[in-house]
Design a protein around this motif. Structure first.
Motif, PDB file in Angstrom:
ATOM      1  N   MET A 124      -2.372   7.928 -41.263  1.00  0.00           N
ATOM      2  CA  MET A 124      -2.184   7.173 -43.221  1.00  0.00           C
ATOM      3  C   MET A 124      -3.151   6.038 -42.028  1.00  0.00           C
ATOM      4  N   MET A 125      -2.615   5.287 -40.652  1.00  0.00           N
ATOM      5  CA  MET A 125      -3.800   4.255 -40.424  1.00  0.00           C
ATOM      6  C   MET A 125      -5.020   4.893 -40.837  1.00  0.00           C
ATOM      7  N   MET A 126      -5.180   6.079 -40.017  1.00  0.00           N
ATOM      8  CA  MET A 126      -6.498   6.483 -40.270  1.00  0.00           C
ATOM      9  C   MET A 126      -7.210   6.442 -41.970  1.00  0.00           C
ATOM     10  N   LEU A 127      -6.546   6.568 -42.264  1.00  0.00           N
ATOM     11  CA  LEU A 127      -6.643   7.326 -44.049  1.00  0.00           C
ATOM     12  C   LEU A 127      -7.143   6.035 -44.718  1.00  0.00           C
ATOM     13  N   GLY A 128      -6.022   5.086 -44.060  1.00  0.00           N
ATOM     14  CA  GLY A 128      -6.026   3.477 -44.686  1.00  0.00           C
ATOM     15  C   GLY A 128      -8.011   3.288 -44.043  1.00  0.00           C
ATOM     16  N   ALA A 129      -8.054   2.894 -42.643  1.00  0.00           N
ATOM     17  CA  ALA A 129      -9.376   2.605 -42.521  1.00  0.00           C
ATOM     18  C   ALA A 129     -10.280   2.949 -43.131  1.00  0.00           C
ATOM     19  N   PHE A 130     -10.081   4.391 -43.404  1.00  0.00           N
ATOM     20  CA  PHE A 130     -11.485   4.884 -44.163  1.00  0.00           C
ATOM     21  C   PHE A 130     -12.048   4.781 -45.437  1.00  0.00           C
ATOM     22  N   ILE A 131     -10.182   4.105 -45.831  1.00  0.00           N
ATOM     23  CA  ILE A 131     -11.028   4.152 -47.260  1.00  0.00           C
ATOM     24  C   ILE A 131     -11.436   2.258 -47.454  1.00  0.00           C
ATOM     25  N   ALA A 132     -10.822   1.846 -45.917  1.00  0.00           N
ATOM     26  CA  ALA A 132     -11.604   0.072 -45.742  1.00  0.00           C
ATOM     27  C   ALA A 132     -13.077   0.082 -46.207  1.00  0.00           C
ATOM     28  N   LEU A 133     -13.564   1.591 -45.115  1.00  0.00           N
ATOM     29  CA  LEU A 133     -14.612   1.332 -44.716  1.00  0.00           C
ATOM     30  C   LEU A 133     -15.445   1.854 -46.228  1.00  0.00           C
ATOM     31  N   GLN A 134     -14.487   2.620 -46.573  1.00  0.00           N
ATOM     32  CA  GLN A 134     -15.170   2.700 -47.821  1.00  0.00           C
ATOM     33  C   GLN A 134     -15.778   1.391 -48.906  1.00  0.00           C
ATOM     34  N   ALA A 135     -15.033   0.482 -49.065  1.00  0.00           N
ATOM     35  CA  ALA A 135     -14.865  -0.267 -49.446  1.00  0.00           C
ATOM     36  C   ALA A 135     -15.772  -1.429 -49.495  1.00  0.00           C
ATOM     37  N   VAL A 136     -15.972  -1.515 -48.146  1.00  0.00           N
ATOM     38  CA  VAL A 136     -16.424  -2.823 -47.573  1.00  0.00           C
ATOM     39  C   VAL A 136     -18.278  -2.478 -46.967  1.00  0.00           C
ATOM     40  N   ASN A 137     -18.263  -1.320 -46.010  1.00  0.00           N
ATOM     41  CA  ASN A 137     -19.502  -0.660 -45.643  1.00  0.00           C
ATOM     42  C   ASN A 137     -20.802  -1.579 -46.863  1.00  0.00           C
ATOM     43  N   GLU A 138     -21.952  -1.396 -46.315  1.00  0.00           N
ATOM     44  CA  GLU A 138     -23.289  -2.082 -47.472  1.00  0.00           C
ATOM     45  C   GLU A 138     -23.129  -0.559 -48.049  1.00  0.00           C
ATOM     46  N   ASP A 139     -23.373  -0.147 -47.112  1.00  0.00           N
ATOM     47  CA  ASP A 139     -23.689   1.658 -47.576  1.00  0.00           C
ATOM     48  C   ASP A 139     -22.883   2.575 -48.358  1.00  0.00           C
ATOM     49  N   ARG A 140     -21.683   1.969 -48.915  1.00  0.00           N
ATOM     50  CA  ARG A 140     -20.721   2.492 -49.455  1.00  0.00           C
ATOM     51  C   ARG A 140     -20.334   1.677 -51.286  1.00  0.00           C
ATOM     52  N   TRP A 141     -19.262   0.643 -51.465  1.00  0.00           N
ATOM     53  CA  TRP A 141     -19.040  -0.229 -52.109  1.00  0.00           C
ATOM     54  C   TRP A 141     -19.988  -1.381 -52.212  1.00  0.00           C
ATOM     55  N   GLY A 142     -20.179  -1.845 -50.498  1.00  0.00           N
ATOM     56  CA  GLY A 142     -20.145  -3.424 -50.531  1.00  0.00           C
ATOM     57  C   GLY A 142     -19.616  -4.106 -51.001  1.00  0.00           C
ATOM     58  N   LEU A 143     -18.069  -4.142 -50.518  1.00  0.00           N
ATOM     59  CA  LEU A 143     -17.518  -5.181 -51.204  1.00  0.00           C
ATOM     60  C   LEU A 143     -17.514  -5.898 -50.567  1.00  0.00           C
ATOM     61  N   PRO A 144     -17.233  -7.364 -50.321  1.00  0.00           N
ATOM     62  CA  PRO A 144     -16.931  -9.091 -49.825  1.00  0.00           C
ATOM     63  C   PRO A 144     -15.106  -8.228 -49.057  1.00  0.00           C
ATOM     64  N   PHE A 145     -15.229  -8.628 -47.244  1.00  0.00           N
ATOM     65  CA  PHE A 145     -13.881  -8.154 -46.399  1.00  0.00           C
ATOM     66  C   PHE A 145     -12.895  -8.162 -46.673  1.00  0.00           C
ATOM     67  N   ALA A 146     -12.584  -9.228 -47.131  1.00  0.00           N
ATOM     68  CA  ALA A 146     -10.993  -9.609 -48.022  1.00  0.00           C
ATOM     69  C   ALA A 146     -11.231  -8.766 -49.053  1.00  0.00           C
ATOM     70  N   LEU A 147     -11.470  -8.498 -50.078  1.00  0.00           N
ATOM     71  CA  LEU A 147     -11.225  -8.069 -50.786  1.00  0.00           C
ATOM     72  C   LEU A 147     -11.315  -6.501 -50.949  1.00  0.00           C
ATOM     73  N   GLY A 148     -12.140  -6.019 -49.346  1.00  0.00           N
ATOM     74  CA  GLY A 148     -11.990  -4.627 -49.343  1.00  0.00           C
ATOM     75  C   GLY A 148     -10.782  -4.285 -48.458  1.00  0.00           C
ATOM     76  N   LEU A 149     -10.427  -4.681 -47.237  1.00  0.00           N
ATOM     77  CA  LEU A 149      -9.292  -5.129 -46.991  1.00  0.00           C
ATOM     78  C   LEU A 149      -7.731  -4.712 -47.881  1.00  0.00           C
ATOM     79  N   ALA A 150      -7.858  -6.042 -49.022  1.00  0.00           N
ATOM     80  CA  ALA A 150      -6.598  -5.749 -49.802  1.00  0.00           C
ATOM     81  C   ALA A 150      -6.903  -4.539 -51.097  1.00  0.00           C
TER      82      ALA A 150
END
Length: 291
Positions: A41-67
């Motif tokens: 679950m830790m690993m999956l949560g980290a990947f979801i954050a990566l999907q949300a935050v990384n510029e080549d994915r969704w590119g959201l601001p870090f705080a918003l992607g983490l939330a």
């Protein structure tokens, strides 16, 4: 490498182990079952954050992607409890253990299919940045890990000590039948605990990924977190954090001063020693049940 530098690195690693161990303890206190998928679950949560935050994915601001990752993983964990775990109510706890082990394999497979099996880097504003704390160079990522863990620990303490929901969760963990008789919605509370556990796992995953890379096999870190929970005592939330810190420090110093492989075996050697000398853990808070 300087002793102080090793100390900071060991504390940062231990904070990640401790947060994952907290998830183990939360679910155990609520259901007396061990969730061996906590690391995944830790690993999956980290990947979801990566999907949300990384510029080549969704590119959201870090705080918003983490939330967003925390909320989504909380919803996924809640759904797992409602759709799968709850159906085993009344079955031997061994069945839940086997189920969560299988669930871990499924989560690793899903993560591999979606994001691949190669290590990937979570883009954070702390990457590569350092500051001087006396003679020690502290990375922003290490400081973020330590401060975030301290803040979460304080929030959890206030939640369980000061809120009605937190008190209801404690009541359900002590005696589900008695809690049900006094009006506590035990099933709903159990689902909320699974959701909270998933949220904690996501934060731990982001902290872990902030210090390096992430891949589907990172979920196996949950085994070390399980050792931390055993060392601290499965009935103790502070014990889980302290057990994680102990493992992080021992692992870091064993890697520096020990022979090859010492850092990998040291956490389990400590767990074995604790089980022999103090089976309930170093900081156990529960009493044995009378029948």
């Amino acid at each position: 490498m300087d002793f102080s530098q090793l100390l900071v690195g060991g504390i940062a690693n231990g904070c990640v182990y401790g947060l994952v161990a907290l998830g183990f303890v939360l679910i155990y206190k609520a259901t007396e079952a061990v969730n061996f998928a906590q690391g995944d679950m830790m690993m999956l949560g980290a990947f979801i954050a990566l999907q949300a935050v990384n510029e080549d994915r969704w590119g959201l601001p870090f705080a918003l992607g983490l939330a967003l990752a925390v909320v989504l993983m909380g919803a996924i964990s809640w759904a797992i409890e409602v759709a799968i775990i709850r159906r085993l109510f009344g079955q031997p706890q061994f069945a839940v253990v086997i189920l969560t082990i299988a669930l871990g394999f499924v989560l690793r497979f899903v993560a591999g299919v979606i994001w691949g099996h190669e290590p990937q880097t979570l883009q954070t504003p702390m990457a590569g940045r350092q500051f001087e704390l006396g003679p020690v160079s502290v990375g922003y990522d290490e400081a973020f890990v330590i401060l975030a863990t301290a803040a979460l620990t304080l929030l959890l303490y206030l939640f369980f000590a000061r809120t009605k929901l937190g008190i209801a969760m404690q009541a359900a963990s002590q005696n589900q039948l008695a809690a049900y008789y006094v009006g506590v919605p035990v099933k709903r509370v159990s689902s909320m605990i699974w959701a909270l556990s998933g949220m904690l796992a996501t934060v731990a995953g982001v902290l872990f990924a902030a210090k390096g890379s992430i891949d589907p096999s990172a979920g196996l870190l949950g085994i070390k977190a399980f050792a931390a929970a055993v060392i601290g005592g499965f009935g103790s939330l502070p014990g889980a954090l302290l057990g994680g810190l102990l493992i992080g420090l021992v692992e870091t110093f064993a890697a520096r001063y020990g022979a090859a492989g010492y850092s990998q075996i040291a956490p389990y050697a400590i767990m074995l020693l604790v089980l022999v000398l103090r089976p309930n853990g170093l900081f156990a808070q529960f009493a044995q049940k009378k029948v």
